[in-house]
Design a protein around this motif. Structure first.
Motif, PDB file in Angstrom:
ATOM      1  N   ASP A   1      13.018  29.464  43.267  1.00 38.72           N
ATOM      2  CA  ASP A   1      13.730  28.931  42.091  1.00 38.72           C
ATOM      3  C   ASP A   1      15.177  28.526  42.399  1.00 38.72           C
ATOM      4  N   GLY A   2      15.461  28.165  43.631  1.00 40.15           N
ATOM      5  CA  GLY A   2      16.807  27.727  43.995  1.00 40.15           C
ATOM      6  C   GLY A   2      17.111  26.333  43.472  1.00 40.15           C
ATOM      7  N   ASN A   3      18.369  25.989  43.442  1.00 43.94           N
ATOM      8  CA  ASN A   3      18.797  24.667  42.985  1.00 43.94           C
ATOM      9  C   ASN A   3      19.570  23.958  44.104  1.00 43.94           C
ATOM     10  N   VAL A   4      20.224  22.871  43.774  1.00 43.17           N
ATOM     11  CA  VAL A   4      20.934  22.048  44.745  1.00 43.17           C
ATOM     12  C   VAL A   4      22.031  22.824  45.481  1.00 43.17           C
ATOM     13  N   ALA A   5      22.581  23.859  44.866  1.00 43.76           N
ATOM     14  CA  ALA A   5      23.669  24.626  45.493  1.00 43.76           C
ATOM     15  C   ALA A   5      23.251  25.235  46.823  1.00 43.76           C
ATOM     16  N   ARG A   6      21.968  25.492  47.011  1.00 43.67           N
ATOM     17  CA  ARG A   6      21.520  26.106  48.271  1.00 43.67           C
ATOM     18  C   ARG A   6      21.731  25.194  49.464  1.00 43.67           C
ATOM     19  N   TRP A   7      21.956  23.914  49.221  1.00 39.65           N
ATOM     20  CA  TRP A   7      22.143  22.955  50.310  1.00 39.65           C
ATOM     21  C   TRP A   7      23.613  22.764  50.684  1.00 39.65           C
ATOM     22  N   ILE A   8      24.529  23.461  50.017  1.00 41.43           N
ATOM     23  CA  ILE A   8      25.942  23.333  50.372  1.00 41.43           C
ATOM     24  C   ILE A   8      26.168  24.024  51.715  1.00 41.43           C
ATOM     25  N   ASN A   9      26.721  23.288  52.653  1.00 36.60           N
ATOM     26  CA  ASN A   9      26.900  23.803  54.013  1.00 36.60           C
ATOM     27  C   ASN A   9      28.188  24.611  54.167  1.00 36.60           C
ATOM     28  N   HIS A  10      28.202  25.405  55.231  1.00 34.88           N
ATOM     29  CA  HIS A  10      29.377  26.182  55.629  1.00 34.88           C
ATOM     30  C   HIS A  10      30.390  25.260  56.302  1.00 34.88           C
ATOM     31  N   SER A  11      31.668  25.583  56.137  1.00 31.77           N
ATOM     32  CA  SER A  11      32.732  24.919  56.891  1.00 31.77           C
ATOM     33  C   SER A  11      33.867  25.898  57.133  1.00 31.77           C
ATOM     34  N   CYS A  12      34.524  25.734  58.271  1.00 34.87           N
ATOM     35  CA  CYS A  12      35.713  26.528  58.576  1.00 34.87           C
ATOM     36  C   CYS A  12      36.936  25.982  57.836  1.00 34.87           C
ATOM     37  N   ASN A  13      36.811  24.792  57.279  1.00 37.39           N
ATOM     38  CA  ASN A  13      37.868  24.169  56.492  1.00 37.39           C
ATOM     39  C   ASN A  13      37.232  23.690  55.178  1.00 37.39           C
ATOM     40  N   PRO A  14      36.827  24.633  54.320  1.00 35.11           N
ATOM     41  CA  PRO A  14      36.045  24.287  53.130  1.00 35.11           C
ATOM     42  C   PRO A  14      36.858  23.617  52.027  1.00 35.11           C
ATOM     43  N   ASN A  15      36.161  22.855  51.192  1.00 33.88           N
ATOM     44  CA  ASN A  15      36.792  22.269  50.014  1.00 33.88           C
ATOM     45  C   ASN A  15      36.341  22.982  48.736  1.00 33.88           C
ATOM     46  N   CYS A  16      35.489  23.989  48.893  1.00 35.36           N
ATOM     47  CA  CYS A  16      34.987  24.782  47.766  1.00 35.36           C
ATOM     48  C   CYS A  16      35.023  26.264  48.119  1.00 35.36           C
ATOM     49  N   GLU A  17      34.795  27.085  47.104  1.00 32.97           N
ATOM     50  CA  GLU A  17      34.645  28.517  47.318  1.00 32.97           C
ATOM     51  C   GLU A  17      33.581  29.036  46.371  1.00 32.97           C
ATOM     52  N   ALA A  18      32.914  30.101  46.789  1.00 34.46           N
ATOM     53  CA  ALA A  18      31.933  30.766  45.947  1.00 34.46           C
ATOM     54  C   ALA A  18      32.657  31.850  45.160  1.00 34.46           C
ATOM     55  N   VAL A  19      32.503  31.808  43.836  1.00 31.46           N
ATOM     56  CA  VAL A  19      33.174  32.765  42.964  1.00 31.46           C
ATOM     57  C   VAL A  19      32.115  33.558  42.208  1.00 31.46           C
ATOM     58  N   GLN A  20      32.177  34.865  42.363  1.00 31.30           N
ATOM     59  CA  GLN A  20      31.218  35.726  41.673  1.00 31.30           C
ATOM     60  C   GLN A  20      31.755  36.107  40.305  1.00 31.30           C
ATOM     61  N   GLU A  21      30.897  35.973  39.305  1.00 31.97           N
ATOM     62  CA  GLU A  21      31.238  36.391  37.947  1.00 31.97           C
ATOM     63  C   GLU A  21      30.383  37.604  37.623  1.00 31.97           C
ATOM     64  N   GLU A  22      31.055  38.724  37.399  1.00 35.61           N
ATOM     65  CA  GLU A  22      30.339  39.957  37.094  1.00 35.61           C
ATOM     66  C   GLU A  22      29.853  39.942  35.650  1.00 35.61           C
ATOM     67  N   HIS A  23      28.706  40.533  35.451  1.00 38.93           N
ATOM     68  CA  HIS A  23      28.142  40.631  34.108  1.00 38.93           C
ATOM     69  C   HIS A  23      29.072  41.482  33.251  1.00 38.93           C
ATOM     70  N   PRO A  24      29.373  41.043  32.019  1.00 42.51           N
ATOM     71  CA  PRO A  24      30.341  41.762  31.187  1.00 42.51           C
ATOM     72  C   PRO A  24      29.960  43.208  30.872  1.00 42.51           C
ATOM     73  N   LYS A  25      28.675  43.531  30.932  1.00 42.25           N
ATOM     74  CA  LYS A  25      28.241  44.910  30.650  1.00 42.25           C
ATOM     75  C   LYS A  25      27.936  45.682  31.928  1.00 42.25           C
ATOM     76  N   GLY A  26      28.359  45.145  33.074  1.00 43.01           N
ATOM     77  CA  GLY A  26      28.211  45.854  34.338  1.00 43.01           C
ATOM     78  C   GLY A  26      26.806  45.844  34.912  1.00 43.01           C
ATOM     79  N   LYS A  27      25.927  44.995  34.414  1.00 38.21           N
ATOM     80  CA  LYS A  27      24.565  44.900  34.943  1.00 38.21           C
ATOM     81  C   LYS A  27      24.615  44.044  36.202  1.00 38.21           C
ATOM     82  N   LYS A  28      24.697  44.713  37.356  1.00 37.04           N
ATOM     83  CA  LYS A  28      24.936  44.021  38.624  1.00 37.04           C
ATOM     84  C   LYS A  28      23.867  42.995  38.974  1.00 37.04           C
TER      85      LYS A  28
END
Length: 166
Positions: free
Chosen positions: A74-101
């Motif tokens: 069930d992956g989407n287009v984001a799985r195709w974003i490649n790694h770079s040592c000089n990236p133009n993006c970052e992955a940001v984790q948003e924690e569930h507001p009720k702490g459900k990891k």
């Protein structure tokens, strides 16, 4: 049919296989896409993929010490974003507001303005417990081509901090 973003698309990459490219301007700080896939326990993923030869190619994104996003399912287009040592993006984790990891989410945000036609990339931040041997560095080779390319997607091991820092 999967929903297509009007600002990004998947196509062939000079970095590695498929990549994700901007089709319209993306502003610095913009939330571009959510990294989607089936949320599974690390143990379950480790067991399922244990028989596969390690290739240095993965669609697994660790959420925390217990859960991982498996974009093979069930992956989407984001799985195709490649790694770079000089990236133009970052992955940001948003924690569930009720702490459900297991309900935490990961979004890809722009680190800077991105022009149409530019490939999206972020630093995968892969840290392995085992020693970073030459063979592992080759397995996890980076092909980003940036001036500061380290040649590997592996990151330096995290060292425990001593004492209290304020």
């Amino acid at each position: 049919m999967p929903k297509k973003s009007r600002k990004i698309e998947r196509r062939q990459s000079s970095i590695h296989g498929n990549g994700v490219f901007a089709t319209a301007p993306i502003a610095k700080g913009e939330k571009i896409v959510r990294y989607k896939g089936k949320v599974r326990r690390h143990e379950e993923v480790d067991e399922e993929y244990a028989g596969f030869d390690e290739t240095g190619h993965t669609f697994l994104f660790s959420l925390n010490e217990e859960w991982v996003i498996d974009a093979n399912i069930d992956g989407n287009v984001a799985r195709w974003i490649n790694h770079s040592c000089n990236p133009n993006c970052e992955a940001v984790q948003e924690e569930h507001p009720k702490g459900k990891k297991h309900k935490d989410k990961v979004f890809i945000h722009a680190l800077r303005d991105i022009a149409p036609g530019e490939e999206l990339s972020y630093n995968y931040g892969i840290v392995l417990d085992e020693p970073h041997t030459p063979a592992l560095k080759r397995l996890w080779a980076c092909h980003c081509g940036s001036a500061n390319c380290t040649g590997t997607m592996l990151q330096p091991k995290r060292r425990p901090r001593s004492g209290n820092r304020r």
